[in-house]
Design a protein around this motif. Structure first.
Motif, PDB file in Angstrom:
ATOM      1  N   SER A 270      -3.124  11.108 -41.319  1.00 42.61           N
ATOM      2  CA  SER A 270      -1.710  10.898 -40.991  1.00 42.61           C
ATOM      3  C   SER A 270      -1.219   9.493 -41.323  1.00 42.61           C
ATOM      4  O   SER A 270      -0.131   9.331 -41.877  1.00 42.61           O
ATOM      5  CB  SER A 270      -1.435  11.244 -39.530  1.00 42.61           C
ATOM      6  OG  SER A 270      -1.971  10.294 -38.649  1.00 42.61           O
ATOM      7  N   LEU A 341     -12.101   8.912 -36.756  1.00 40.09           N
ATOM      8  CA  LEU A 341     -12.157   9.537 -38.082  1.00 40.09           C
ATOM      9  C   LEU A 341     -13.186  10.659 -38.126  1.00 40.09           C
ATOM     10  O   LEU A 341     -13.865  10.834 -39.119  1.00 40.09           O
ATOM     11  CB  LEU A 341     -12.488   8.511 -39.180  1.00 40.09           C
ATOM     12  CG  LEU A 341     -11.711   7.192 -39.223  1.00 40.09           C
ATOM     13  CD1 LEU A 341     -12.169   6.367 -40.415  1.00 40.09           C
ATOM     14  CD2 LEU A 341     -10.218   7.427 -39.316  1.00 40.09           C
ATOM     15  N   GLU A 387     -11.712   2.461 -36.875  1.00 39.84           N
ATOM     16  CA  GLU A 387     -11.066   3.333 -37.872  1.00 39.84           C
ATOM     17  C   GLU A 387     -10.347   2.477 -38.910  1.00 39.84           C
ATOM     18  O   GLU A 387     -10.523   2.643 -40.117  1.00 39.84           O
ATOM     19  CB  GLU A 387     -10.032   4.256 -37.205  1.00 39.84           C
ATOM     20  CG  GLU A 387     -10.597   5.276 -36.234  1.00 39.84           C
ATOM     21  CD  GLU A 387     -10.659   4.735 -34.805  1.00 39.84           C
ATOM     22  OE1 GLU A 387     -10.644   3.496 -34.627  1.00 39.84           O
ATOM     23  OE2 GLU A 387     -10.726   5.558 -33.871  1.00 39.84           O
TER      24      GLU A 387
HETATM   25  C1  LIG Z   1      -6.549   8.246 -34.974  1.00 39.01           C
HETATM   26  C2  LIG Z   1      -6.679   6.971 -35.690  1.00 39.01           C
HETATM   27  C3  LIG Z   1      -6.914   6.933 -37.081  1.00 39.01           C
HETATM   28  C4  LIG Z   1      -7.144   8.140 -37.920  1.00 39.01           C
HETATM   29  O1  LIG Z   1      -6.171   9.120 -37.917  1.00 39.01           O
HETATM   30  P1  LIG Z   1      -5.320   9.504 -39.229  1.00 39.01           P
HETATM   31  O2  LIG Z   1      -4.618  10.729 -38.835  1.00 39.01           O
HETATM   32  O3  LIG Z   1      -6.291   9.708 -40.356  1.00 39.01           O
HETATM   33  O4  LIG Z   1      -4.416   8.370 -39.486  1.00 39.01           O
HETATM   34  C5  LIG Z   1      -6.973   5.702 -37.695  1.00 39.01           C
HETATM   35  N1  LIG Z   1      -6.832   4.559 -37.008  1.00 39.01           N
HETATM   36  C6  LIG Z   1      -6.587   4.553 -35.680  1.00 39.01           C
HETATM   37  C7  LIG Z   1      -6.455   3.238 -34.985  1.00 39.01           C
HETATM   38  C8  LIG Z   1      -6.510   5.758 -34.979  1.00 39.01           C
HETATM   39  O5  LIG Z   1      -6.300   5.738 -33.662  1.00 39.01           O
END
Ligand SMILES: *Cc1c(COP(=O)(O)O)cnc(C)c1O
Length: 459
Positions: A270, A341, A387
């Motif tokens: 996302s 992730l 992440e």
């Molecule tokens: C949930 C999260 C992500 C990964 O989710 P995406 O849907 O791939 O963006 C990345 N970084 C953080 C800090 C998150 O909380």
């Protein structure tokens, strides 16, 4: 030209007032979502039991280029947006690179991540439709926290099923969600059939994301006018997250810059889908040719080692099936993996861009991620979420390539959040006890061989 500031904040007046829907400009659209009951492409009405009507419309809308952000959503965005576009001067110096490194920082809100951008939209539409509440699951806790903030603002009851192991290990996450008024239940719980069944087999079951989802779904389906909501992967979530990319593109333009390469971490896709949206548009329309790079964990490598196939978006198998790069919705990533992730698939929009050659993907092991996280923290004075540190690793790799090639390229990456609740992982990294885990082909085949069978489409 004036020196580029360390942090550029757009003013409230400059903030985008519409989300951008990249699907409108994609020459080939993502394959249609399928109704699992019929194997036929979904129509909006198929989605009403699962999503609010407006969100069901956004989910299937491949044509509307700009979607107005409702006023109430904009008002709450202004509590923490526009988010800053930062120039990583110190990191550039530490790497001795001729590259110019920029990052869009989404950690400036209590939830500590970009997830709030979609949580607000989803809570708003749920309230607008008069729902009695929403349910969700949370693993690491960022999504649950973001949704708690959003639901508090719109006065919408929320039940969060939190994986029991995290519930016990991260008591402060739970406390934050309580502060925002959410009900937080450790999963497996005795409040649902799914939970009771697992507890009967093993009262000490530490829980899993799959189990928390099943409980959240059961609570929503059996509830009165209650829906289950999801914080990533879906087209609607990428639409809401486009605010990240729109603000970035606007800020870079003010600086007279344009990225040669855009890097982001990819779990469900996302933040990356939102960050790259305007740049992918330029690439598709032939206006510019930035490289778009997804960085995923080697322990959960959906783009680099998964299959491009129809699968469920959720482990609870209630959402429609989407064609995406997936490891199979029964895939369970290694428990020794510290960061988030851990999602089995990748957003259908990103999967399509990757499949058609518009996007690249890399995978990285977690000790390398924490090397990058620590270097970044010490230079830029922001403690990144694990992440987010996947994107930092990718940006550093590009910056070092620029150094080797003597090119002063412009790099933009997404810094999705802060890592204050991930200190156990940081500690194990510093103690040298952190282990890397890369699944074998045989392990991946086990879950990929169980992908749903759809007559005539996927046997
Ligand atoms: C949930 C999260 C992500 C990964 O989710 P995406 O849907 O791939 O963006 C990345 N970084 C953080 C800090 C998150 O909380």
């Amino acid at each position: 030209m004036a020196k580029i500031p360390h942090r550029l904040y757009l003013t409230e007046d400059q903030m985008p007032t519409a989300w951008y829907n990249l699907r409108a400009d994609m020459k080939e659209k993502p394959d249609p979502m399928l109704n699992p009951a019929t194997g036929k492409p979904c129509v909006e009405e198929d989605l009403y039991p699962v999503f609010c009507k407006k969100l069901a419309h956004q989910e299937l809308d491949n044509d509307t280029r700009f979607v107005d952000i409702p006023g109430a959503v904009l008002d709450m965005y202004k509590n923490y947006r526009p988010s800053p576009l930062c120039r990583a001067y110190n990191l550039e110096k530490a790497l001795d690179t001729p590259a110019r490194i920029y990052y869009k920082f989404e950690g400036n809100n209590t939830s500590g991540s970009h997830k709030l951008n979609s949580a607000i939209a989803q809570a708003y539409y749920a309230r607008e439709q008069g729902l009695n509440g929403v349910t969700t699951e949370t693993g690491a806790g960022q999504w649950g926290t973001a949704l708690s903030e959003a639901c508090a603002y719109f006065g919408l009851p929320l039940t969060v099923f939190m994986v029991k192991a995290s519930y016990q290990q991260k008591p402060f996450r739970k406390a934050i969600m309580h502060t925002f008024g959410a009900e937080v239940i450790a999963s497996p719980s005795d409040t649902t059939d799914a939970g009771r069944k697992l507890l009967a087999e093993d009262p000490a079951n530490p829980g899993s994301l799959g189990c928390a989802i099943s409980e959240a779904v059961e609570r929503a389906v059996k509830g009165d006018n209650v829906r289950y909501v999801l914080g990533s992967v879906l087209n609607q979530v990428l639409l809401h997250q486009s605010i990240i990319g729109l603000e970035s593109a606007q800020a870079m333009e003010l600086l007279g810059e344009y990225p040669d390469v855009v890097v982001g971490c990819a779990g469900g896709g996302s933040n990356l889908g939102g960050l790259i949206a305007p740049f992918a548009r330029d690439k598709i329309l032939g206006k510019a040719d930035p490289r778009l790079v997804a960085v995923e964990p080697a322990s959960c490598p959906s783009l680099t080692r998964g299959r491009y196939a129809y699968d469920f978006c959720d482990t609870g198998k209630i959402t429609p099936m989407a064609r995406m790069y997936t490891l199979g919705c029964t895939f369970t990533p290694s428990p020794i993996h510290a960061g988030g992730l851990r999602y089995h698939g990748m957003a259908p929009i990103l999967s399509k861009l990757y499949h058609d050659g518009y996007m690249e993907a890399e995978s990285v092991t977690q000790t390398n991620v924490f090397d990058a996280a620590t270097l970044f923290a010490r230079q830029e004075s922001i403690l990144p979420a694990p992440e987010s540190a996947h994107a930092i690793w990718g940006a550093i790799k590009e910056a070092l390539r620029c150094k080797e090639e003597g090119r002063s390229e412009t790099i933009l990456f997404g810094l999705t959040g802060t890592g204050f609740f991930d200190m156990t992982a940081y500690e194990s990294y510093m103690a040298g006890t952190m282990q890397d885990y890369v699944p074998t082909d045989a392990e991946l085949h086990k879950s990929m061989d169980k992908l749903p069978k759809i007559p005539g489409i996927q046997e």
